[in-house]
Design an enzyme around this catalytic site. Sequence first.
Site, PDB file in Angstrom:
ATOM      1  CB  CYS A   8      -0.696  -0.200   1.557  1.00  0.00           C
ATOM      2  SG  CYS A   8       0.296  -0.024   2.953  1.00  0.00           S
ATOM      3  CG  ASN A  11       4.679  -1.465   5.036  1.00  0.00           C
ATOM      4  OD1 ASN A  11       5.345  -1.279   5.692  1.00  0.00           O
ATOM      5  ND2 ASN A  11       3.639  -2.305   4.586  1.00  0.00           N
ATOM      6  CB  CYS A  13      -3.674   1.800   6.906  1.00  0.00           C
ATOM      7  SG  CYS A  13      -3.494   3.219   7.994  1.00  0.00           S
ATOM      8  NE  ARG A  14      -4.470   1.220   1.894  1.00  0.00           N
ATOM      9  CZ  ARG A  14      -4.008   2.188   0.001  1.00  0.00           C
ATOM     10  NH1 ARG A  14      -5.347   1.605  -0.907  1.00  0.00           N
ATOM     11  NH2 ARG A  14      -3.295   2.575   0.060  1.00  0.00           N
ATOM     12  CB  SER A  15      -0.303  -3.179   2.902  1.00  0.00           C
ATOM     13  OG  SER A  15       1.056  -2.591   3.213  1.00  0.00           O
ATOM     14  CG  ASP A 124      -4.690   4.759   2.123  1.00  0.00           C
ATOM     15  OD1 ASP A 124      -5.326   4.835   3.980  1.00  0.00           O
ATOM     16  OD2 ASP A 124      -4.117   5.260   2.344  1.00  0.00           O
TER      17      ASP A 124
END
Length: 160
Positions: A8, A11, A13-15, A124
């Site tokens: 993401c 690095n 939040c999402r990933s 995001d």
Amino acid sequence: MIHVLFVCLGNICRSPMAEAIMRDLVNKDGLSDHVSVDSAGIGHWHVGASPHEGTRNILDHNLISYEGMAARQVDPSDWDRFDYIIAMDQKNMKDLQGIREKNGVVVKMFMDYVSNHDEKDVPDPYFTGNFDKVYELVSEGCAGLLNEIKQNVRKKEELS
């Protein structure tokens, strides 16, 4: 061993959420000797940082460990180390393609593993604040990706 990298923007939040959820699924399936999981960001802003508080909170709520995770930036050598590189949004995909391409590495959009959604990107939550929605999408996508990996492993075993 199959190596998976989620990517993401920063690095945090999402990933890392995808990394933690995928690790949890892999462990529950008894596949930790066959599948390794990591995450990285396009940008360098958060290198060394723990996952975002919102990510930590939702993972804690769902009893999923993120122990030892720290943000890192994507590196061109990742194409030599990973079999799957999974982009959380279209901008991440474009950035990844600008870093390096290599035959044999699967570089795909995360939402390719989520069914019945019109969205092309995992939103995001750093900007939207909606960690619950991201958790739902990421949980479904990780399950879909793990199913694909298991099918590919079975096919390789049949050919051997």
